[in-house]
Design a protein around this motif. Sequence first.
Motif, PDB file in Angstrom:
ATOM      1  N   PRO A  20       0.743  -1.477   0.214  1.00  0.00           N
ATOM      2  CA  PRO A  20      -0.137   0.169  -0.263  1.00  0.00           C
ATOM      3  C   PRO A  20       0.609   0.919  -0.122  1.00  0.00           C
ATOM      4  CG  PRO A  20      -0.235  -0.943   1.869  1.00  0.00           C
ATOM      5  CD  PRO A  20       0.307  -1.991   1.184  1.00  0.00           C
ATOM      6  N   SER A  21      -0.224   2.325  -0.120  1.00  0.00           N
ATOM      7  CA  SER A  21       1.256   3.329  -0.512  1.00  0.00           C
ATOM      8  C   SER A  21       0.020   4.479  -0.749  1.00  0.00           C
ATOM      9  CB  SER A  21       1.235   3.814  -2.022  1.00  0.00           C
ATOM     10  OG  SER A  21       0.807   4.042  -3.254  1.00  0.00           O
ATOM     11  N   PHE A  22       1.123   5.558   0.470  1.00  0.00           N
ATOM     12  CA  PHE A  22       0.473   6.540   1.056  1.00  0.00           C
ATOM     13  C   PHE A  22       1.296   7.930   1.093  1.00  0.00           C
ATOM     14  CE2 PHE A  22      -0.916   3.043   3.586  1.00  0.00           C
ATOM     15  CZ  PHE A  22      -2.364   3.520   4.065  1.00  0.00           C
ATOM     16  N   LEU A  23       0.265   9.175   0.103  1.00  0.00           N
ATOM     17  CA  LEU A  23       1.735  10.294   0.034  1.00  0.00           C
ATOM     18  C   LEU A  23       0.917  11.037   1.738  1.00  0.00           C
ATOM     19  CD1 LEU A  23      -0.617  12.082  -2.820  1.00  0.00           C
ATOM     20  CD2 LEU A  23       1.696  11.456  -2.445  1.00  0.00           C
ATOM     21  N   PHE A  24       1.900  12.146   1.502  1.00  0.00           N
ATOM     22  CA  PHE A  24       2.400  12.857   2.397  1.00  0.00           C
ATOM     23  C   PHE A  24       2.855  13.988   3.215  1.00  0.00           C
ATOM     24  CE2 PHE A  24       4.437  12.039   7.864  1.00  0.00           C
ATOM     25  CZ  PHE A  24       4.407  13.140   8.460  1.00  0.00           C
ATOM     26  N   GLY A  25       1.787  15.360   3.068  1.00  0.00           N
ATOM     27  CA  GLY A  25       2.598  16.492   2.677  1.00  0.00           C
ATOM     28  C   GLY A  25       2.249  16.905   3.863  1.00  0.00           C
ATOM     29  N   GLU A  26       3.352  18.435   4.101  1.00  0.00           N
ATOM     30  CA  GLU A  26       3.294  18.995   5.148  1.00  0.00           C
ATOM     31  C   GLU A  26       3.330  20.417   4.355  1.00  0.00           C
ATOM     32  OE1 GLU A  26       5.786  18.958   9.260  1.00  0.00           O
ATOM     33  OE2 GLU A  26       7.112  18.311   7.504  1.00  0.00           O
ATOM     34  N   SER A  27       2.283  21.559   4.665  1.00  0.00           N
ATOM     35  CA  SER A  27       1.960  22.615   4.670  1.00  0.00           C
ATOM     36  C   SER A  27       1.522  22.838   2.922  1.00  0.00           C
ATOM     37  CB  SER A  27       3.393  23.764   5.448  1.00  0.00           C
ATOM     38  OG  SER A  27       2.644  24.637   5.073  1.00  0.00           O
ATOM     39  N   LEU A  28       2.521  23.275   2.050  1.00  0.00           N
ATOM     40  CA  LEU A  28       2.080  23.255   1.519  1.00  0.00           C
ATOM     41  C   LEU A  28       2.295  21.512   0.428  1.00  0.00           C
ATOM     42  CD1 LEU A  28       1.972  25.537  -1.576  1.00  0.00           C
ATOM     43  CD2 LEU A  28       4.860  24.978  -2.145  1.00  0.00           C
TER      44      LEU A  28
END
Length: 385
Positions: free
Chosen positions: A196-204
């Motif tokens: 399984p694959s997950f995106l992880f984004g901080e702020s911008l």
Amino acid sequence: MSLPPAKLSNGRSFFEGCAWFQGKGWRRQGREKTAAAMASRPVRFPEIDDELRKIINANMDEVPARKRAREAFKDIQLGIDHILFKTPCDGLKMEESYEVNSRGLEIFTKSWLPKSSSPKAMVCFCHGYGDTCTFFVEGIARKMASSGYGFFAMDYPGYGLSEGLHGYIPSFDRLVDDVIEHYSKVKEKPEFRTLPSFLFGESLGGAVALKVHLKQPNAWNGGILVAPMCKIADDMTPPWLVTQMLIGVANLLPKHKLVPQKDLAEAAFRDPKNRKLAAYNVIAYKDKPRLKTALEMLRTTQEIERRLEEVSLPLLILHGEADTVTDPSVSKALHEKACCSDKKLKLYKDAYHALLEGEPDEMIIQVFNDIISWLDERSRETNTC
């Protein structure tokens, strides 16, 4: 850590200190000379010698200077007294590389994997404005990999150790395509193809992650958004005429820098000790935002605001209630409007913008526990199916 040139709350301007976005034209520039002087001061580290000081005070518009600074400060950065760097890394396998992408740009990438076991899932990181996948992200990655996850990161073109003019985003869509290209290659590797694959984004990086998802609606198993900059509050959208002025000037001088902004570490970091450590992020872009970059960020957040209802992947949204860099209300709007049924919003009382870097240790631990608990649950569900 992400320090975007944006303040999305309380009717403040989209770009902190930027006269265009307060509808007051150029009149405030005189009042901002003091801020300009403050912003241009070289970073001071009393414990470093003159040679190191020259390296970090050099012009970092081009990547060779940034590479020199990172190499000179790498060991110093990893030795600072911050909870992120207290996670043991003996059981981790780390790899750095430079890859030339389809646009001919050399992109810096890094991965962290558990050494003695297969990862539970892939976590693909999108950093914030001005930031890099080195320094604080190194500590975030160690924590994630030590919890059993494969953690992958890259510097966007023009940021960190990737090729390109520092802090310059000529096209947000092309940047997103660069991110998709890299992570698609990683996901296609035999050892990761079934994970399984997950995106992880901080702020911008939250905006980047959402744009990646909107371009690849069925490619990801979930997304983690920390203090995401995903829309502009209604009372802060620049007037149409102001936007047209910005477009006109940006077309003429796309790489030109806007009027000054103050040091956002003060606003992003609640813990005074950790706020001082932010200065060690020596290759972060800390100058005034470039005109084209500002315009692309504005256009992107406006697009995401229009498309919140299209967000369909499982979501974990985390935001500090006292965040004045990105507005917690926009995270509430995303949580309300996203069409996915599996969505969770965590708001942290008294917390500022930099949830994983700038809070007291107990808050950082709590945020990490919330992220890993959410990932563990969804990774088990996906692997069971």
